[in-house]
Motif scaffolding. Structure first.
Motif, PDB file in Angstrom:
ATOM      1  N   LEU A  42     -10.009   5.546 -17.612  1.00 36.47           N
ATOM      2  CA  LEU A  42     -11.299   4.864 -17.682  1.00 36.47           C
ATOM      3  C   LEU A  42     -12.349   5.750 -18.344  1.00 36.47           C
ATOM      4  CD1 LEU A  42     -11.333   3.130 -14.183  1.00 36.47           C
ATOM      5  CD2 LEU A  42     -11.051   2.021 -16.397  1.00 36.47           C
ATOM      6  N   GLU A  43     -12.330   7.037 -18.027  1.00 37.02           N
ATOM      7  CA  GLU A  43     -13.305   7.934 -18.648  1.00 37.02           C
ATOM      8  C   GLU A  43     -13.039   8.093 -20.144  1.00 37.02           C
ATOM      9  OE1 GLU A  43     -15.812  10.176 -15.829  1.00 37.02           O
ATOM     10  OE2 GLU A  43     -14.045  11.472 -15.973  1.00 37.02           O
ATOM     11  N   GLU A  44     -11.774   8.080 -20.532  1.00 33.60           N
ATOM     12  CA  GLU A  44     -11.448   8.122 -21.959  1.00 33.60           C
ATOM     13  C   GLU A  44     -11.974   6.878 -22.673  1.00 33.60           C
ATOM     14  OE1 GLU A  44      -7.242   8.432 -22.074  1.00 33.60           O
ATOM     15  OE2 GLU A  44      -7.189  10.544 -21.442  1.00 33.60           O
TER      16      GLU A  44
ATOM     17  N   ARG B 191      -6.970   4.161  -6.472  1.00 34.97           N
ATOM     18  CA  ARG B 191      -6.446   3.603  -7.722  1.00 34.97           C
ATOM     19  C   ARG B 191      -6.643   2.093  -7.764  1.00 34.97           C
ATOM     20  NH1 ARG B 191      -2.858   5.679 -11.043  1.00 34.97           N
ATOM     21  NH2 ARG B 191      -1.364   3.963 -10.947  1.00 34.97           N
ATOM     22  N   PHE B 192      -6.355   1.443  -6.653  1.00 38.73           N
ATOM     23  CA  PHE B 192      -6.516  -0.014  -6.623  1.00 38.73           C
ATOM     24  C   PHE B 192      -7.989  -0.387  -6.762  1.00 38.73           C
ATOM     25  CE2 PHE B 192      -6.428  -4.347  -5.061  1.00 38.73           C
ATOM     26  CZ  PHE B 192      -5.206  -4.817  -5.530  1.00 38.73           C
TER      27      PHE B 192
ATOM     28  N   GLU C 234     -12.535  -2.736  -9.708  1.00 38.79           N
ATOM     29  CA  GLU C 234     -13.872  -2.697 -10.310  1.00 38.79           C
ATOM     30  C   GLU C 234     -13.805  -2.926 -11.824  1.00 38.79           C
ATOM     31  OE1 GLU C 234     -16.465  -2.872  -8.582  1.00 38.79           O
ATOM     32  OE2 GLU C 234     -15.530  -2.446  -6.648  1.00 38.79           O
ATOM     33  N   LEU C 235     -12.734  -2.455 -12.463  1.00 38.95           N
ATOM     34  CA  LEU C 235     -12.541  -2.776 -13.881  1.00 38.95           C
ATOM     35  C   LEU C 235     -12.449  -4.282 -14.059  1.00 38.95           C
ATOM     36  CD1 LEU C 235     -11.966  -1.975 -16.825  1.00 38.95           C
ATOM     37  CD2 LEU C 235      -9.540  -1.771 -16.196  1.00 38.95           C
ATOM     38  N   GLY C 236     -11.756  -4.942 -13.145  1.00 34.28           N
ATOM     39  CA  GLY C 236     -11.661  -6.397 -13.199  1.00 34.28           C
ATOM     40  C   GLY C 236     -13.027  -7.063 -13.168  1.00 34.28           C
TER      41      GLY C 236
ATOM     42  N   PHE D   9      -6.461  -9.253 -10.534  1.00 32.20           N
ATOM     43  CA  PHE D   9      -6.525  -8.455 -11.752  1.00 32.20           C
ATOM     44  C   PHE D   9      -5.970  -7.060 -11.494  1.00 32.20           C
ATOM     45  CE2 PHE D   9      -8.459  -5.235 -14.367  1.00 32.20           C
ATOM     46  CZ  PHE D   9      -8.445  -5.755 -15.647  1.00 32.20           C
ATOM     47  N   ALA D  10      -6.413  -6.424 -10.408  1.00 35.21           N
ATOM     48  CA  ALA D  10      -5.983  -5.060 -10.097  1.00 35.21           C
ATOM     49  C   ALA D  10      -4.471  -4.983  -9.920  1.00 35.21           C
ATOM     50  CB  ALA D  10      -6.694  -4.553  -8.848  1.00 35.21           C
ATOM     51  N   GLY D  11      -3.909  -5.937  -9.179  1.00 38.28           N
ATOM     52  CA  GLY D  11      -2.464  -5.951  -8.977  1.00 38.28           C
ATOM     53  C   GLY D  11      -1.715  -6.107 -10.292  1.00 38.28           C
TER      54      GLY D  11
END
Length: 351
Positions: free
Chosen positions: A153-155, A198-199, A204-206, A225-227
């Protein structure tokens, strides 16, 4: 003016005006601090030093004119205005240090690499599944498990912050910056087990990339989404099969080591994909409860090391700035939020 910064630092520390005055040894009154926050007065040098010391920030921080604001923060559990203000203030303070170290090193702040087709409209859970697949495709991730999600995510330009939170696992927000594009930030609870962290990051990306339609359960969509993001459907079916009447605990633990998620998340994923039915799913969770895995300390077997998903880029940049002589040890310790002694210990351990 000092008002906004002072109020933000006090909110981050979770102190009232009276508590701050007492922490300062009553050099000035609570009423005087209130005037500073409203920009009706400015503290003298002695009061400024005392304010900075009591709040654990530098005098230059309080006097800075950098303006950051959070937008799009959604506290999905009801909490008091004070609690929300404290979390937002902690987030802004950490993010400001992050952006400051990038500036000191002359680095262009990594911009949020939003997937080309985002935001993805979501009308049902299948759309959330498709959104996760699309993000993987557009970021070129293939079908392999993501080893370190915080670093990925940071990349991609998301600032990942780890904060001691009490009863929320994470949140996502936009950070508005004066004269710059908005930064994207995900805050994750520091003191949770790595599998859940991690989940949470994927969850949160979702929220960041999906646009749920009216009536869609946003939390359920983000979970789906996370799954799907962490455990692609094709890979799970290849590993487990298209349909099963039961799955053993040993098999779930082996899958956990492959995907880096909890056995409970894998069970949910298998149920979502129709691999196991309601009865098998229910039996698994009865067993999880019996073994004590559904409550803290979530002592599942094959647990991932706690530090595995800790964001590290900001810390690395601080050490780089120190090594290049851009900042001194005192400034580095302040940036990292640790004492000089703790900084010396970290540097010694790295040698």
């Amino acid at each position: 003016m000092i008002g906004t910064r002072l109020k933000l630092a006090r909110a981050s520390a979770g102190m009232s005006l009276r508590e701050l005055a007492e922490r300062m040894g009553n050099i000035v009154s609570a009423q005087a601090i209130g005037k500073y926050e409203r920009n009706e007065d400015m503290p003298g040098s002695r009061a400024l030093m005392a304010l900075a010391s009591a709040l654990g920030v530098s005098e230059s921080y309080l006097l800075s004119d950098e303006e950051l604001t959070l937008e799009g923060v959604d506290f999905r559990k009801k909490r008091s205005a004070k609690e929300e203000a404290t979390i937002e203030a902690q987030t802004l303070q950490l993010l400001e240090r992050y952006l400051a170290i990038e500036d000191l090193l002359g680095l262009k702040s990594v911009e949020w690499e939003q997937p080309r087709s985002a935001p993805y409209p979501v009308y049902d859970m299948r759309d959330a599944e498709d959104a996760a697949r699309s993000v993987r495709e557009e970021w070129g991730l293939g079908h392999d498990p993501v080893p370190k999600l915080a670093e990925l995510l940071e990349e991609r330009g998301v600032k990942v912050l780890s904060i001691d939170l009490d009863d929320i696992d994470g949140l996502a927000a936009r950070v508005m910056r004066k004269g710059r594009d908005a930064a994207r930030v995900i805050v994750v609870r520091k003191n949770i087990w790595a599998e859940r962290k991690r989940f949470t990051l994927a969850h949160e990306l979702g929220h960041m990339v999906m646009l749920p339609a009216a009536g869609v359960d946003e939390e359920r969509a983000a979970h789906r989404f996370a799954g799907a993001f962490l455990m692609p459907a094709d890979v799970v079916r290849a590993e487990v099969g298209a349909q099963r009447s039961a799955i053993s605990i040993g098999e779930l633990v082996a899958l956990k080591q492959r995907f880096g998620v909890s056995v409970q998340a894998i069970a949910f994923r298998c149920h979502d994909l129709g691999i196991i039915g309601k009865n098998a799913f229910s039996e698994l969770f009865k067993e999880f409860t019996k073994r004590g895995w559904r409550k803290e300390p979530f002592a599942e077997p094959a647990c991932i090391e706690a530090s595995y998903e800790e964001p590290k880029r900001f810390e690395r940049l601080c050490y780089r700035a120190l090594a290049e002589g851009v900042i001194g040890e005192s400034r580095a310790a302040e940036m990292l939020g640790i004492t000089l002694k703790a900084l010396d210990q970290r540097l010694a351990e790295a040698m």
